[in-house]
Design an enzyme around this catalytic site. Sequence first.
Site, PDB file in Angstrom:
ATOM      1  CD  GLU A  27       6.103   3.105  -2.688  1.00  0.00           C
ATOM      2  OE1 GLU A  27       6.663   2.116  -2.860  1.00  0.00           O
ATOM      3  OE2 GLU A  27       5.550   3.861  -3.544  1.00  0.00           O
ATOM      4  CD  GLU A  28       6.605   4.954  -6.819  1.00  0.00           C
ATOM      5  OE1 GLU A  28       7.906   5.356  -7.279  1.00  0.00           O
ATOM      6  OE2 GLU A  28       6.297   3.824  -6.663  1.00  0.00           O
ATOM      7  CG  HIS A  77       2.305   3.799  -0.694  1.00  0.00           C
ATOM      8  ND1 HIS A  77       2.850   2.634  -0.302  1.00  0.00           N
ATOM      9  CD2 HIS A  77       2.141   3.967  -2.219  1.00  0.00           C
ATOM     10  CE1 HIS A  77       2.955   2.083  -1.696  1.00  0.00           C
ATOM     11  NE2 HIS A  77       2.827   2.715  -2.737  1.00  0.00           N
ATOM     12  CG  ASP A 132       1.294   1.661  -7.290  1.00  0.00           C
ATOM     13  OD1 ASP A 132       1.738   1.489  -6.112  1.00  0.00           O
ATOM     14  OD2 ASP A 132       2.312   1.981  -7.829  1.00  0.00           O
ATOM     15  CG  ASP A 172       3.056  -0.841  -2.924  1.00  0.00           C
ATOM     16  OD1 ASP A 172       2.411  -0.390  -3.583  1.00  0.00           O
ATOM     17  OD2 ASP A 172       4.285  -0.608  -3.006  1.00  0.00           O
ATOM     18  CG  HIS A 222       4.121   3.990 -11.432  1.00  0.00           C
ATOM     19  ND1 HIS A 222       5.442   4.737 -11.021  1.00  0.00           N
ATOM     20  CD2 HIS A 222       3.395   3.764 -10.349  1.00  0.00           C
ATOM     21  CE1 HIS A 222       5.394   4.617  -9.766  1.00  0.00           C
ATOM     22  NE2 HIS A 222       4.342   3.949  -9.271  1.00  0.00           N
TER      23      HIS A 222
END
Length: 189
Positions: free
Chosen positions: A54-55, A8, A20, A82, A152
């Site tokens: 996704e998040e 993703h 990511d 992922d 992140h």
Amino acid sequence: QIVLVSGHLDSWDVGQGAMDDGGGAFISWEALSLVKDLGLRPKRTLRLVLWTGEEQGGVGAEQYYQLHKENISNFDIVMESDEGTFKPMGLAFTGTDEARDIVREIMTLLLPINITDIYDPADGTDIDYWMRAGVPGASLRDDISKYFWFHHSHGDTMTVQDPNQMNLCAAVWTVVSYVIADMEEMLPR
């Protein structure tokens, strides 16, 4: 019948999302590219999905599932990467014992690059709907010892990616997806 490979696009926060999950998206794209470049034509369709949202609760995955669940019996396996694309260690799998034995046999093809381990269970927000409905699932397992150094953060850039490690991840993804797509029968459920 469909073998689904996926990653993703997750660059919604401070970093670029290269690890990511740009890496997972890339190796999924590369798997299909390699099959095509080699002139291979499996018995089943290899489908690439680059998920979104996704998040934000997996809204892209949920929408895809809702649109395609009426054909669930045609989905052979769903695969999601992922956890970055660091040095691969093996494949996590969710499915019946009989299906696991088949995947274990497929993984022996990767002995020359020493990536043969099977873990339990597969995980991934984007394939979870399918696995809960009984479709076999697989997720790439790699060395995540540095994953949270970049996850992140501003550090999640292309410089995190190691081309050699990504090639190994793509090799795992390609071999597993192609062999499953070319088997006489779908994986048992």
